[in-house]
Design a protein around this motif. Structure first.
Motif, short mmCIF file in Angstrom:
data_model
loop_
_atom_site.label_atom_id
_atom_site.label_comp_id
_atom_site.label_asym_id
_atom_site.label_seq_id
_atom_site.Cartn_x
_atom_site.Cartn_y
_atom_site.Cartn_z
N TYR A 9 0.88 -1.15 0.00
CA TYR A 9 0.00 0.00 0.00
C TYR A 9 0.92 1.21 0.00
O TYR A 9 1.92 1.22 0.71
CB TYR A 9 -0.88 0.03 1.26
CG TYR A 9 -1.97 -1.01 1.24
CD1 TYR A 9 -3.22 -0.70 0.72
CD2 TYR A 9 -1.75 -2.29 1.76
CE1 TYR A 9 -4.23 -1.65 0.71
CE2 TYR A 9 -2.75 -3.24 1.74
CZ TYR A 9 -3.99 -2.91 1.21
OH TYR A 9 -4.99 -3.84 1.19
N ALA A 10 0.60 2.20 -0.79
CA ALA A 10 1.47 3.38 -0.84
C ALA A 10 0.62 4.64 -0.88
O ALA A 10 -0.37 4.71 -1.62
CB ALA A 10 2.36 3.31 -2.06
N GLU A 31 -4.08 10.05 -11.77
CA GLU A 31 -5.40 10.07 -12.41
C GLU A 31 -5.42 9.14 -13.62
O GLU A 31 -6.37 8.38 -13.81
CB GLU A 31 -5.74 11.50 -12.85
CG GLU A 31 -7.11 11.62 -13.47
CD GLU A 31 -7.46 13.05 -13.88
OE1 GLU A 31 -8.43 13.21 -14.63
OE2 GLU A 31 -6.76 14.00 -13.46
N ASP A 32 -4.34 9.17 -14.41
CA ASP A 32 -4.27 8.32 -15.61
C ASP A 32 -4.28 6.83 -15.26
O ASP A 32 -5.02 6.05 -15.86
CB ASP A 32 -3.02 8.64 -16.43
CG ASP A 32 -3.09 9.99 -17.10
OD1 ASP A 32 -4.19 10.56 -17.22
OD2 ASP A 32 -2.01 10.49 -17.52
N VAL A 33 -3.45 6.42 -14.28
CA VAL A 33 -3.37 4.99 -13.97
C VAL A 33 -4.62 4.49 -13.23
O VAL A 33 -5.01 3.33 -13.38
CB VAL A 33 -2.07 4.61 -13.23
CG1 VAL A 33 -0.86 4.82 -14.11
CG2 VAL A 33 -1.93 5.34 -11.92
N VAL A 34 -5.24 5.36 -12.45
CA VAL A 34 -6.50 4.98 -11.79
C VAL A 34 -7.59 4.82 -12.85
O VAL A 34 -8.33 3.83 -12.85
CB VAL A 34 -6.90 6.01 -10.71
CG1 VAL A 34 -8.34 5.79 -10.25
CG2 VAL A 34 -5.96 5.93 -9.52
N GLU A 42 -7.53 3.13 -1.96
CA GLU A 42 -8.10 2.39 -0.84
C GLU A 42 -8.33 3.32 0.34
O GLU A 42 -7.80 4.43 0.38
CB GLU A 42 -7.13 1.28 -0.39
CG GLU A 42 -6.95 0.18 -1.39
CD GLU A 42 -8.03 -0.87 -1.32
OE1 GLU A 42 -8.36 -1.31 -0.20
OE2 GLU A 42 -8.54 -1.25 -2.38
N LYS A 43 -9.06 2.84 1.28
CA LYS A 43 -9.27 3.60 2.52
C LYS A 43 -7.93 3.88 3.17
O LYS A 43 -6.99 3.10 3.06
CB LYS A 43 -10.15 2.82 3.48
CG LYS A 43 -11.54 2.57 2.97
CD LYS A 43 -12.32 1.70 3.92
CE LYS A 43 -13.67 1.34 3.33
NZ LYS A 43 -14.39 0.38 4.12
N GLY A 44 -7.84 4.97 3.88
CA GLY A 44 -6.60 5.31 4.56
C GLY A 44 -5.61 6.02 3.65
O GLY A 44 -4.41 6.00 3.91
N ASN A 45 -6.09 6.61 2.59
CA ASN A 45 -5.24 7.37 1.66
C ASN A 45 -4.13 6.55 1.02
O ASN A 45 -3.02 7.04 0.83
CB ASN A 45 -4.64 8.59 2.37
CG ASN A 45 -5.70 9.58 2.78
OD1 ASN A 45 -6.73 9.71 2.11
ND2 ASN A 45 -5.47 10.27 3.88
N SER A 46 -4.40 5.31 0.71
CA SER A 46 -3.40 4.45 0.09
C SER A 46 -3.85 4.00 -1.29
O SER A 46 -5.03 3.88 -1.57
CB SER A 46 -3.15 3.21 0.94
OG SER A 46 -2.56 3.59 2.17
#
Length: 108
Positions: A9-10, A31-34, A42-46
């Protein structure tokens, strides 16, 4: 970026520093890879790598290996070609027109 997220997780800061990106570029690339479905938030800003992202990395690594092999083979072929061209010169004279045509045809 994908390599940074792979297996972990990063958060944005970790990705930014490990990928050596400015915040502006990080935001644009994230934005591009998402949007491409390669990583997800994910939750927790990861961020985490998706199965599609993992498949992409595997194929990318294989592509890199194939490119390296091609470069090595091409270098070997060019070296052999140079040796053949040297053999065509006899006592400093240029190759005959027939041999010159053969080499030219093989370049195409």
């Amino acid at each position: 970026m994908l390599f940074v997220v792979r297996g972990n997780y990063a958060n944005k800061t970790r990705i930014m520093y490990q990928a050596n990106l400015s915040y502006k570029l990080l935001s644009r690339y994230l934005e591009d890879v998402v949007n491409a479905g390669l990583i997800r938030f994910e939750k927790g800003n990861s961020y985490v790598l998706t199965s599609k992202g993992e498949e992409f990395l595997k194929r990318f690594e294989e592509h890199q290996k194939q490119c390296q092999l091609f470069e090595e083979q091409n270098s070997s072929i060019q070296g052999e070609r140079a040796e053949l061209e040297k053999m065509l010169f006899n006592e400093g004279r240029a190759p005959t027109s027939l041999l010159s045509k053969i080499l030219k045809k093989n370049r195409e």
